[in-house]
Design a protein around this motif. Sequence first.
Motif, PDB file in Angstrom:
ATOM      1  N   LEU A 373       0.805  -1.224   0.000  1.00  0.00           N
ATOM      2  CA  LEU A 373       0.000   0.000   0.000  1.00  0.00           C
ATOM      3  C   LEU A 373       0.837   1.273   0.000  1.00  0.00           C
ATOM      4  O   LEU A 373       0.494   2.226  -0.710  1.00  0.00           O
ATOM      5  N   PRO A 374       1.941   1.374   0.777  1.00  0.00           N
ATOM      6  CA  PRO A 374       2.745   2.597   0.699  1.00  0.00           C
ATOM      7  C   PRO A 374       3.321   2.845  -0.698  1.00  0.00           C
ATOM      8  O   PRO A 374       3.380   3.990  -1.151  1.00  0.00           O
ATOM      9  N   LEU A 375       3.744   1.780  -1.374  1.00  0.00           N
ATOM     10  CA  LEU A 375       4.254   1.933  -2.730  1.00  0.00           C
ATOM     11  C   LEU A 375       3.156   2.429  -3.664  1.00  0.00           C
ATOM     12  O   LEU A 375       3.390   3.306  -4.515  1.00  0.00           O
ATOM     13  N   LEU A 376       1.949   1.887  -3.527  1.00  0.00           N
ATOM     14  CA  LEU A 376       0.833   2.324  -4.371  1.00  0.00           C
ATOM     15  C   LEU A 376       0.502   3.794  -4.106  1.00  0.00           C
ATOM     16  O   LEU A 376       0.202   4.550  -5.039  1.00  0.00           O
ATOM     17  N   PHE A 377       0.556   4.200  -2.843  1.00  0.00           N
ATOM     18  CA  PHE A 377       0.310   5.608  -2.513  1.00  0.00           C
ATOM     19  C   PHE A 377       1.375   6.510  -3.143  1.00  0.00           C
ATOM     20  O   PHE A 377       1.050   7.579  -3.682  1.00  0.00           O
ATOM     21  N   ALA A 378       2.642   6.091  -3.072  1.00  0.00           N
ATOM     22  CA  ALA A 378       3.716   6.882  -3.666  1.00  0.00           C
ATOM     23  C   ALA A 378       3.534   7.015  -5.179  1.00  0.00           C
ATOM     24  O   ALA A 378       3.750   8.091  -5.750  1.00  0.00           O
ATOM     25  N   CYS A 379       3.139   5.924  -5.816  1.00  0.00           N
ATOM     26  CA  CYS A 379       2.908   5.974  -7.264  1.00  0.00           C
ATOM     27  C   CYS A 379       1.759   6.902  -7.611  1.00  0.00           C
ATOM     28  O   CYS A 379       1.837   7.674  -8.580  1.00  0.00           O
ATOM     29  N   LEU A 380       0.693   6.840  -6.825  1.00  0.00           N
ATOM     30  CA  LEU A 380      -0.448   7.717  -7.062  1.00  0.00           C
ATOM     31  C   LEU A 380      -0.055   9.179  -6.877  1.00  0.00           C
ATOM     32  O   LEU A 380      -0.463  10.055  -7.666  1.00  0.00           O
ATOM     33  N   ALA A 381       0.751   9.445  -5.853  1.00  0.00           N
ATOM     34  CA  ALA A 381       1.249  10.805  -5.645  1.00  0.00           C
ATOM     35  C   ALA A 381       2.089  11.261  -6.836  1.00  0.00           C
ATOM     36  O   ALA A 381       2.020  12.425  -7.253  1.00  0.00           O
ATOM     37  N   GLY A 382       2.884  10.336  -7.399  1.00  0.00           N
ATOM     38  CA  GLY A 382       3.693  10.677  -8.561  1.00  0.00           C
ATOM     39  C   GLY A 382       2.857  10.975  -9.783  1.00  0.00           C
ATOM     40  O   GLY A 382       3.133  11.934 -10.525  1.00  0.00           O
ATOM     41  N   VAL A 383       1.812  10.182 -10.013  1.00  0.00           N
ATOM     42  CA  VAL A 383       0.933  10.421 -11.163  1.00  0.00           C
ATOM     43  C   VAL A 383       0.284  11.798 -11.055  1.00  0.00           C
ATOM     44  O   VAL A 383       0.262  12.578 -12.019  1.00  0.00           O
ATOM     45  N   VAL A 384      -0.226  12.130  -9.868  1.00  0.00           N
ATOM     46  CA  VAL A 384      -0.889  13.418  -9.674  1.00  0.00           C
ATOM     47  C   VAL A 384       0.125  14.569  -9.741  1.00  0.00           C
ATOM     48  O   VAL A 384      -0.105  15.579 -10.413  1.00  0.00           O
ATOM     49  N   GLY A 385       1.252  14.416  -9.034  1.00  0.00           N
ATOM     50  CA  GLY A 385       2.230  15.494  -8.969  1.00  0.00           C
ATOM     51  C   GLY A 385       2.868  15.812 -10.303  1.00  0.00           C
ATOM     52  O   GLY A 385       2.935  16.983 -10.714  1.00  0.00           O
ATOM     53  N   TYR A 386       3.345  14.780 -11.013  1.00  0.00           N
ATOM     54  CA  TYR A 386       4.019  15.011 -12.292  1.00  0.00           C
ATOM     55  C   TYR A 386       3.043  15.486 -13.374  1.00  0.00           C
ATOM     56  O   TYR A 386       3.437  16.209 -14.288  1.00  0.00           O
ATOM     57  N   THR A 387       1.784  15.083 -13.290  1.00  0.00           N
ATOM     58  CA  THR A 387       0.795  15.545 -14.271  1.00  0.00           C
ATOM     59  C   THR A 387       0.384  16.984 -14.001  1.00  0.00           C
ATOM     60  O   THR A 387       0.171  17.776 -14.932  1.00  0.00           O
ATOM     61  N   THR A 388       0.298  17.344 -12.722  1.00  0.00           N
ATOM     62  CA  THR A 388      -0.180  18.672 -12.353  1.00  0.00           C
ATOM     63  C   THR A 388       0.867  19.752 -12.575  1.00  0.00           C
ATOM     64  O   THR A 388       0.531  20.872 -13.002  1.00  0.00           O
ATOM     65  N   PHE A 389       2.134  19.464 -12.306  1.00  0.00           N
ATOM     66  CA  PHE A 389       3.164  20.505 -12.330  1.00  0.00           C
ATOM     67  C   PHE A 389       3.228  21.265 -13.656  1.00  0.00           C
ATOM     68  O   PHE A 389       3.195  22.504 -13.664  1.00  0.00           O
ATOM     69  N   PRO A 390       3.333  20.596 -14.816  1.00  0.00           N
ATOM     70  CA  PRO A 390       3.409  21.375 -16.061  1.00  0.00           C
ATOM     71  C   PRO A 390       2.098  22.061 -16.432  1.00  0.00           C
ATOM     72  O   PRO A 390       2.093  22.927 -17.320  1.00  0.00           O
ATOM     73  N   LEU A 391       0.988  21.704 -15.779  1.00  0.00           N
ATOM     74  CA  LEU A 391      -0.306  22.313 -16.081  1.00  0.00           C
ATOM     75  C   LEU A 391      -0.563  23.562 -15.246  1.00  0.00           C
ATOM     76  O   LEU A 391      -1.549  24.274 -15.491  1.00  0.00           O
ATOM     77  N   LEU A 392       0.296  23.836 -14.262  1.00  0.00           N
ATOM     78  CA  LEU A 392       0.125  25.044 -13.456  1.00  0.00           C
ATOM     79  C   LEU A 392       0.325  26.282 -14.320  1.00  0.00           C
ATOM     80  O   LEU A 392       1.156  26.285 -15.230  1.00  0.00           O
ATOM     81  N   PRO A 393      -0.419  27.354 -14.040  1.00  0.00           N
ATOM     82  CA  PRO A 393      -0.243  28.587 -14.825  1.00  0.00           C
ATOM     83  C   PRO A 393       1.184  29.126 -14.749  1.00  0.00           C
ATOM     84  O   PRO A 393       1.695  29.709 -15.719  1.00  0.00           O
ATOM     85  N   THR A 394       1.819  28.947 -13.613  1.00  0.00           N
ATOM     86  CA  THR A 394       3.190  29.399 -13.419  1.00  0.00           C
ATOM     87  C   THR A 394       3.839  28.543 -12.334  1.00  0.00           C
ATOM     88  O   THR A 394       3.155  28.100 -11.395  1.00  0.00           O
ATOM     89  N   PRO A 395       5.133  28.281 -12.435  1.00  0.00           N
ATOM     90  CA  PRO A 395       5.799  27.532 -11.356  1.00  0.00           C
ATOM     91  C   PRO A 395       6.132  28.396 -10.149  1.00  0.00           C
ATOM     92  O   PRO A 395       6.636  27.882  -9.149  1.00  0.00           O
ATOM     93  N   LYS A 396       5.840  29.695 -10.217  1.00  0.00           N
ATOM     94  CA  LYS A 396       6.154  30.602  -9.111  1.00  0.00           C
ATOM     95  C   LYS A 396       5.164  30.415  -7.973  1.00  0.00           C
ATOM     96  O   LYS A 396       4.001  30.067  -8.183  1.00  0.00           O
ATOM     97  N   PHE A 397       5.646  30.667  -6.749  1.00  0.00           N
ATOM     98  CA  PHE A 397       4.784  30.535  -5.580  1.00  0.00           C
ATOM     99  C   PHE A 397       4.293  31.888  -5.073  1.00  0.00           C
ATOM    100  O   PHE A 397       3.493  31.948  -4.139  1.00  0.00           O
TER     101      PHE A 397
END
Length: 551
Positions: A373-397
Amino acid sequence: MASQRALFTATRTQTLTYLLAVCPFSIAFLVYINSSISFVVTELIGLHDGEGDAVGTLGFADELLALAACPLWGVLSDRIGVRHVCVAGYGIIAIALVVFVQAKNVYPQLLLGRLLFSIGGSAVSTMVTAVLPAITGGSSEQEMPETTNSQTGSNRDDSDSGLNTPSSRLAGFVGMCAGCGALVSLVIFLPLPAQFQKFGLSPSEAIQCSYYIVAAVALLVSVLCLVGLRNLPGEEEKTWNSLWSTQDEDDDPTCAVGGKSRLPYLNQFGAAIVLGFRHSDLLIGYIGGFVARASSVGISLFIPLFVNHYYRALGFCNDSHSEGPGASAGDIKQSCPDAYKLAAILTGVSQLVALIAAPVFGYLSDKSRRRHLPLLFACLAGVVGYTTFPLLPTPKFNGEGGSPRVFAVMGLIGLSQIGAIVCSLAVLSNGILSVRLNQDLPKQAFSAEIEASRPTDETDEAADRQPLLARSGKQKQPQLSHLKGSIAGVYSLFGGAGILLLTKLGGLLFDVLSSGAPFYIMAGFNGTLLLAGVIGGLFSRSKKIYSSEVA
């Protein structure tokens, strides 16, 4: 001390040597040479035109050689022992660092120095994986408690059979120590040239002295491994003499059980490959190594490039330097300081989250060995994180369009990276320590152990029936410890392939398609590992149900 012995088969000294020497410095020296190589090219050799191409070519050659060297070191460690490979690896790194700053040109001198470093680096990185089973359950035989349930009459799954294999918990500390190794490089090693320049040395002399200091540290680590890893469980009889031994398993069927792998080298490597297709834990570990190493590139290389590309597209940079996988952090720092600062903050947040979460993933992996289960959670976090990052309007915080939610995305990416590292190591090590000989495994890998573990007065027919008979007391279960180095070599091979694939394919698509392409590729990698983890968990569950019905 008693509790430590209950958890690990290794001594306190051996465990501390592994955690405080082998693990952190396997990363520290790699981070140092990757971060400082551009300064060697510009300040020591004097190349200012085509620096990015030279650095990229040297890094590619390093990984290409490591693809071949990692499995070779793993196979050798099954003959001569993981201790000797660690000593040799850090010794080669020390020599390579000294040779590196003697180069007068990029080709062939600097290239040869980098290839020599690759040979040593591949040895120590492979041993991070290979030593783990020796620390947590290194004997080639494991005593098993009674496996028959007195109430239901069903056999318990081997993940619940009472094996005391705390590989998952230790893997969490391995990930944390590796992260600390990167910090050692960034905080102690990299500032050395600036400190030497304060003493009046020229930039080239300061770089040379820095490399000499780091080489001395590598030599010290080699000595620590020589002393601290003596007499590891299951490794006592492995020596350099085994390298030239021609004795075959048929001549001495007890050699594998005694800890000396005498299988032909190609058979050792072939058995490690076949095991990945016949044992779900090992396959998940291999794929996890692929994703884990690719994640390191996704964070350290493509996040700064993405930020740099964003600032250049908006015209916020001073001049136009090359974009693509060959551009170094030094380029960004000089030509676009705002982009460099933002990239450093984003990668720093992801690595901080990873450092904090490493022990947590280790603890959770120990509580969920069969379902992953921890590995599956990490993979799910990776799918969401890597997909979301380039879709952000800007990488600035902050500022126009900026949002603190980018930190949440970086946190998901950091969780994905450390989860893949820790959980793949844990799954792989637990697989090595839990495989049973009555499973469908490569005959060439286990025929020696089967013969050695069979009582001399037992007939073949009785031996075939023995796993189905009710047993009382304890039984001996030979493990895969005699192949742990070969398996670790294949694990590193998959990791190197992940780096090469993401670097070349991601860099190409970054230029011709989209700056977000590398991140979508990483999301796909995590999705593949997620699917493998789900299928592996279902397979393990169905196998347990089938075993219960047969019994």
